[in-house]
Design a protein around this motif. Sequence first.
Motif, PDB file in Angstrom:
ATOM      1  N   GLU A 130     -10.619  11.064  -9.286  1.00  0.00           N
ATOM      2  CA  GLU A 130      -9.935  10.019  -8.844  1.00  0.00           C
ATOM      3  C   GLU A 130      -8.615  10.537  -7.539  1.00  0.00           C
ATOM      4  OE1 GLU A 130      -6.802   6.533 -10.735  1.00  0.00           O
ATOM      5  OE2 GLU A 130      -7.592   8.149 -11.956  1.00  0.00           O
ATOM      6  N   ARG A 159      -8.753   7.760   0.390  1.00  0.00           N
ATOM      7  CA  ARG A 159      -8.474   6.641   0.795  1.00  0.00           C
ATOM      8  C   ARG A 159      -7.143   6.319   1.519  1.00  0.00           C
ATOM      9  NH1 ARG A 159      -6.346   2.193  -3.777  1.00  0.00           N
ATOM     10  NH2 ARG A 159      -4.522   2.635  -2.667  1.00  0.00           N
ATOM     11  N   THR A 179     -12.038   1.655  -2.151  1.00  0.00           N
ATOM     12  CA  THR A 179     -13.139   0.780  -1.646  1.00  0.00           C
ATOM     13  C   THR A 179     -12.115  -0.085  -0.806  1.00  0.00           C
ATOM     14  OG1 THR A 179     -14.773   0.828  -3.308  1.00  0.00           O
ATOM     15  CG2 THR A 179     -14.907  -1.216  -1.762  1.00  0.00           C
ATOM     16  N   TYR A 189     -16.108  -0.404 -11.554  1.00  0.00           N
ATOM     17  CA  TYR A 189     -14.878   0.231 -12.129  1.00  0.00           C
ATOM     18  C   TYR A 189     -15.473   1.661 -12.661  1.00  0.00           C
ATOM     19  CZ  TYR A 189     -11.164   1.093 -15.456  1.00  0.00           C
ATOM     20  OH  TYR A 189     -10.120   1.693 -16.019  1.00  0.00           O
ATOM     21  N   THR A 219     -25.067   5.081  -5.110  1.00  0.00           N
ATOM     22  CA  THR A 219     -24.695   6.577  -4.769  1.00  0.00           C
ATOM     23  C   THR A 219     -25.796   7.137  -4.567  1.00  0.00           C
ATOM     24  OG1 THR A 219     -24.415   7.442  -7.160  1.00  0.00           O
ATOM     25  CG2 THR A 219     -22.367   6.648  -5.960  1.00  0.00           C
ATOM     26  N   THR A 274      -9.415   0.190  -6.471  1.00  0.00           N
ATOM     27  CA  THR A 274     -10.425   1.599  -6.270  1.00  0.00           C
ATOM     28  C   THR A 274     -10.383   2.046  -4.808  1.00  0.00           C
ATOM     29  OG1 THR A 274     -12.257   0.090  -5.778  1.00  0.00           O
ATOM     30  CG2 THR A 274     -11.906   0.420  -8.283  1.00  0.00           C
ATOM     31  N   PHE A 278     -22.931   5.559 -10.087  1.00  0.00           N
ATOM     32  CA  PHE A 278     -22.375   6.776 -10.340  1.00  0.00           C
ATOM     33  C   PHE A 278     -23.188   8.002 -10.585  1.00  0.00           C
ATOM     34  CE2 PHE A 278     -21.908   4.213 -14.259  1.00  0.00           C
ATOM     35  CZ  PHE A 278     -22.481   4.780 -15.117  1.00  0.00           C
ATOM     36  N   GLU A 321     -10.520  10.850  -4.378  1.00  0.00           N
ATOM     37  CA  GLU A 321     -10.979   9.719  -3.806  1.00  0.00           C
ATOM     38  C   GLU A 321      -9.663   9.103  -3.182  1.00  0.00           C
ATOM     39  OE1 GLU A 321     -14.925   8.740  -6.101  1.00  0.00           O
ATOM     40  OE2 GLU A 321     -13.334   7.747  -6.737  1.00  0.00           O
ATOM     41  N   HIS A 358     -15.542   5.043 -10.526  1.00  0.00           N
ATOM     42  CA  HIS A 358     -14.188   5.551 -10.337  1.00  0.00           C
ATOM     43  C   HIS A 358     -13.354   5.861 -11.396  1.00  0.00           C
ATOM     44  CE1 HIS A 358     -15.432   4.840  -6.230  1.00  0.00           C
ATOM     45  NE2 HIS A 358     -15.820   3.565  -6.699  1.00  0.00           N
ATOM     46  N   ASN A 359     -13.554   5.172 -12.682  1.00  0.00           N
ATOM     47  CA  ASN A 359     -12.366   5.345 -13.556  1.00  0.00           C
ATOM     48  C   ASN A 359     -13.281   5.688 -14.918  1.00  0.00           C
ATOM     49  OD1 ASN A 359     -11.032   3.398 -11.666  1.00  0.00           O
ATOM     50  ND2 ASN A 359      -9.477   4.579 -12.770  1.00  0.00           N
ATOM     51  N   ALA A 404     -17.230   8.066  -2.637  1.00  0.00           N
ATOM     52  CA  ALA A 404     -17.897   8.528  -3.663  1.00  0.00           C
ATOM     53  C   ALA A 404     -17.414  10.019  -3.901  1.00  0.00           C
ATOM     54  CB  ALA A 404     -19.303   8.517  -3.535  1.00  0.00           C
TER      55      ALA A 404
END
Length: 403
Positions: free
Chosen positions: A298, A305, A331, A198, A28, A329, A221, A301, A201-202, A382
């Motif tokens: 979350e 998505r 992605t 992971y 990132t 995720t 991150f 994002e 994002h979580n 991100a």
Amino acid sequence: MTFNVTDLRSHFPSLATGVAHFDAPGGTQTPRAVGEAIARTLTGPLSNLGGEGIRSEVNAEDAIAAFRAAYSDLLGVPEDGIVYGRSATQLNYDFSRTLAKKWQPGDEVVVSRLDHDANVRPWVQAAEAVGAEVRWIDFDPATAEVTWESVEAAIGPRTRLVAITAASNLLGTKPPVRAIADAAHAVGALVHVDAVHYAAHNLVDVPALGADLLVCSPYKFLGPHCAVLTASPQLLETLTPDKLVPSSDAVPERFEFGTLPFEILAGATAAVDFLAQIAPGDALSRRERLRASFHALEEHEMRLRKRLEEGLAGFGDAVVVHSRAADRTPTMFLTLRGRRTWDAYEFLATKDVLAPAGSFYAYEAYHRLNLDDPDGLRLGLAPYVDDDDVSRFLAGLAAFLAS
């Protein structure tokens, strides 16, 4: 809980270039606070560790303590179970060699075709070195989901370790880590979880995942380039790494070789604090502030998505999206019918949109997909990605497909 993405973006000097960054799974962009923490620590005063209480020595000790406390909160583990590493690859190699000291011919090690090669090759090579056998967890290319039949076939009475990702860096798939961990523990095996993708994002909960060992990388991150491994102090006490005779035998220090980069530790700590401040609500503890922030991230994002998925669907069969798992995720990995994704990557770069092409070290996963295109396009979201970025990507891809 929501957050203001415009305000968030103002903390990232690199975004002033105007580039729309979809390259987050590879690393990132970094907020100003992280860079300032690195500079502040590096310019000190700063010395190597000592015992006389000189300010420069204390600053080094404080950087280590703050780092362990921050990643204790991020991962939900004890502070003395936090190990610093240069990279997840380095940590996996170090720990695979250490764990393999207790393996013998006839033992079995389980790896996954869904994983980044950093969570495959170190274990495969360590197993081969001692004559242990390697078994594989597979996934269905049509769904990008782990096949439970392969899990049941791979884990057995001779299994000593199962290495599994918490989320695929290529496809975004989140496999059923807890169920896999339960199956491994039922036969007395250890579980090593790659949470590098992971954790971006979580909010990681190591006990909930059932992980005995887990790695993540702060530069995924918003932090500097380094990695973290966590395991229970009790497990770490049973492991004896190769190390220098005068170096500390205490846990977790015995796994950290040489002088630590105190400034990088400070930057990694600052990244956790930055995440905790995104949408903290009324939470008092850093762990709870992180929980609130990750919930807001979350939602942000996943909304983006969905916009990407709807936009890509509008291209019909010209675009093939391989990220299809029910739980994944933000992605997306895609290929283009009759067109090279590397050409799309280069075209988008002329529009100041960074959407890289490649296989991204997911060697087994990429080959399992059996693609005609030698590369694929990966879109990774991100916290700082906004609606304008998404619109620019979709417009740029449309222009490429029309060219």
